[in-house]
Design an enzyme around this catalytic site. Structure first.
Site, mmCIF file in Angstrom:
data_model
loop_
_atom_site.group_PDB
_atom_site.id
_atom_site.type_symbol
_atom_site.label_atom_id
_atom_site.label_comp_id
_atom_site.label_asym_id
_atom_site.label_seq_id
_atom_site.Cartn_x
_atom_site.Cartn_y
_atom_site.Cartn_z
ATOM 1 N N GLY A 11 -4.777 30.619 2.271
ATOM 2 C CA GLY A 11 -3.605 29.869 1.868
ATOM 3 C C GLY A 11 -2.300 30.290 2.510
ATOM 4 O O GLY A 11 -1.233 30.140 1.922
ATOM 5 N N ASN A 13 -0.906 28.820 4.963
ATOM 6 C CA ASN A 13 -0.162 27.575 5.176
ATOM 7 C C ASN A 13 0.433 27.071 3.859
ATOM 8 O O ASN A 13 1.557 26.572 3.829
ATOM 9 C CB ASN A 13 -1.062 26.504 5.786
ATOM 10 C CG ASN A 13 -1.212 26.694 7.288
ATOM 11 O OD1 ASN A 13 -0.279 26.457 8.033
ATOM 12 N ND2 ASN A 13 -2.375 27.139 7.716
ATOM 13 N N ILE A 88 -15.268 17.711 3.667
ATOM 14 C CA ILE A 88 -14.974 16.392 4.243
ATOM 15 C C ILE A 88 -14.676 15.430 3.088
ATOM 16 O O ILE A 88 -15.440 15.359 2.130
ATOM 17 C CB ILE A 88 -16.204 15.865 5.031
ATOM 18 C CG1 ILE A 88 -16.653 16.904 6.072
ATOM 19 C CG2 ILE A 88 -15.885 14.528 5.688
ATOM 20 C CD1 ILE A 88 -15.639 17.187 7.157
ATOM 21 N N LEU A 89 -13.556 14.718 3.192
ATOM 22 C CA LEU A 89 -13.185 13.779 2.126
ATOM 23 C C LEU A 89 -13.719 12.383 2.453
ATOM 24 O O LEU A 89 -13.900 12.049 3.628
ATOM 25 C CB LEU A 89 -11.659 13.733 1.970
ATOM 26 C CG LEU A 89 -11.008 15.072 1.615
ATOM 27 C CD1 LEU A 89 -9.486 14.922 1.592
ATOM 28 C CD2 LEU A 89 -11.527 15.586 0.273
ATOM 29 N N ASN A 103 -3.597 16.826 7.645
ATOM 30 C CA ASN A 103 -4.385 18.042 7.851
ATOM 31 C C ASN A 103 -3.774 18.827 8.997
ATOM 32 O O ASN A 103 -3.188 18.238 9.920
ATOM 33 C CB ASN A 103 -5.838 17.658 8.207
ATOM 34 C CG ASN A 103 -6.712 18.889 8.467
ATOM 35 O OD1 ASN A 103 -6.729 19.816 7.671
ATOM 36 N ND2 ASN A 103 -7.411 18.902 9.601
ATOM 37 N N HIS A 105 -4.803 21.511 12.002
ATOM 38 C CA HIS A 105 -5.974 22.077 12.686
ATOM 39 C C HIS A 105 -5.458 23.064 13.741
ATOM 40 O O HIS A 105 -4.472 22.752 14.437
ATOM 41 C CB HIS A 105 -6.802 20.959 13.340
ATOM 42 C CG HIS A 105 -8.022 21.459 14.056
ATOM 43 N ND1 HIS A 105 -9.173 21.837 13.392
ATOM 44 C CD2 HIS A 105 -8.234 21.678 15.379
ATOM 45 C CE1 HIS A 105 -10.045 22.254 14.296
ATOM 46 N NE2 HIS A 105 -9.509 22.168 15.490
ATOM 47 N N ASP A 146 -11.027 15.525 11.978
ATOM 48 C CA ASP A 146 -9.991 15.862 12.969
ATOM 49 C C ASP A 146 -9.710 14.716 13.942
ATOM 50 O O ASP A 146 -9.341 14.946 15.099
ATOM 51 C CB ASP A 146 -10.419 17.115 13.776
ATOM 52 C CG ASP A 146 -10.624 18.314 12.880
ATOM 53 O OD1 ASP A 146 -11.488 19.142 13.207
ATOM 54 O OD2 ASP A 146 -9.935 18.408 11.855
ATOM 55 N N GLU A 175 1.619 27.186 13.109
ATOM 56 C CA GLU A 175 1.185 26.315 11.998
ATOM 57 C C GLU A 175 2.178 26.396 10.846
ATOM 58 O O GLU A 175 2.509 25.385 10.211
ATOM 59 C CB GLU A 175 -0.183 26.757 11.481
ATOM 60 C CG GLU A 175 -1.328 26.499 12.418
ATOM 61 C CD GLU A 175 -2.630 26.942 11.794
ATOM 62 O OE1 GLU A 175 -2.926 26.536 10.664
ATOM 63 O OE2 GLU A 175 -3.358 27.692 12.457
HETATM 64 C C1 GRF Z 1 -6.647 28.729 9.588
HETATM 65 O O1 GRF Z 1 -7.594 28.865 10.624
HETATM 66 C C2 GRF Z 1 -5.771 27.580 9.903
HETATM 67 O O2 GRF Z 1 -5.608 27.440 11.284
HETATM 68 C C3 GRF Z 1 -6.501 26.406 9.385
HETATM 69 O O3 GRF Z 1 -7.232 26.885 8.248
HETATM 70 C C4 GRF Z 1 -7.388 28.305 8.358
HETATM 71 C C5 GRF Z 1 -6.912 29.018 7.124
HETATM 72 O O4 GRF Z 1 -5.545 28.848 6.984
HETATM 73 N N1 GRF Z 1 -5.582 25.365 9.055
HETATM 74 P P1 GRF Z 1 -4.788 29.356 5.637
HETATM 75 O O5 GRF Z 1 -4.318 30.767 5.921
HETATM 76 O O6 GRF Z 1 -5.819 29.318 4.526
HETATM 77 O O7 GRF Z 1 -3.656 28.411 5.469
#
Ligand code: GRF
Length: 205
Positions: A11, A13, A88-89, A103, A105, A146, A175
């Site tokens: 988490g 992000n 996958i949703l 999303n 990526h 994706d 990110e």
């Molecule tokens: C990371 O590889 C990120 O690039 C992708 O999901 C993975 C975990 O990210 N989006 P996070 O630290 O759980 O946000």
């Protein structure tokens, strides 16, 4: 603006979204954080911020996962953010939230993406291929993996001495800026989708 964040792991992000709400950069509220597996540290991050959390074990819900998420989120949020979410949703959730699920990526789509390409694997493949640049992509979620219209991308250099870990760290830093930026544009109504093309009118104040 009300959003939900879906996670499967650490988490970081999600944490970046939380931090950007706290600084006022993002003018939205996180109504729910949903994880598709037990023990995701992102759930602890959400609890620390007082966010309502749900753990829907993908092994228990199986094909019902998307419907369960739809039941929780319908009529509650304007935008669903997948941040390190690995399921996958499909079904009603995708139909009712068309162009309202995004999303992130960790590569420059269409490189190094698709089924099974997530987490460290993405960076291993980028280094193996010998690309000189990689990065991250924020895109709308459609009914494949994706493949939805790209909202924004950020580029990072790949050095000869890079390991998957050092590349992942460099991409993750981007990110943590790209996802809040994409959410901010969407909240400001600055994003329009024309077929596969996403136009961002970032001239707005
Ligand atoms: C990371 O590889 C990120 O690039 C992708 O999901 C993975 C975990 O990210 N989006 P996070 O630290 O759980 O946000």
């Amino acid at each position: 603006h009300k959003i939900a964040v879906l996670i499967s792991g650490g988490g970081s992000n999600l944490q970046s979204i939380i931090d950007n709400i706290e600084t006022g950069y993002l003018k939205c509220s996180i109504e729910a954080v949903i994880s598709d597996r037990e023990g995701a540290y992102g759930i602890e991050r959400a609890k620390a911020f007082g966010i309502k959390t749900y753990v829907l074990d993908r092994k228990l819900y199986g094909e019902k996962l998307s419907d369960e998420i739809y039941k929780i989120l319908k009529d509650k949020v304007d935008l669903i953010v997948l941040a390190g979410f690995l399921s996958i949703l499909k079904g009603a959730l995708l139909r009712e939230f068309k162009n309202r699920i995004i999303n992130i990526h960790p590569s420059l789509i269409p490189s190094f993406c698709g089924k099974g390409m997530y987490g460290m694997k993405v960076h291993e493949k980028a280094i193996e291929y010998g690309v000189k640049f990689s990065g991250c992509t924020v895109h709308f979620v459609d009914d494949d993996t994706d493949t939805g219209p790209i909202i924004l991308q950020r580029v990072v250099p790949v050095y000869s001495f890079d390991t998957p870990k050092s590349l992942q760290e460099r991409v993750l830093r981007e990110e943590h800026r790209a996802l809040p930026d994409a959410i901010r544009y969407i909240i400001k109504g600055a994003v329009t989708v024309k077929g596969r093309n996403v136009i961002i009118n970032d001239m707005q104040p």
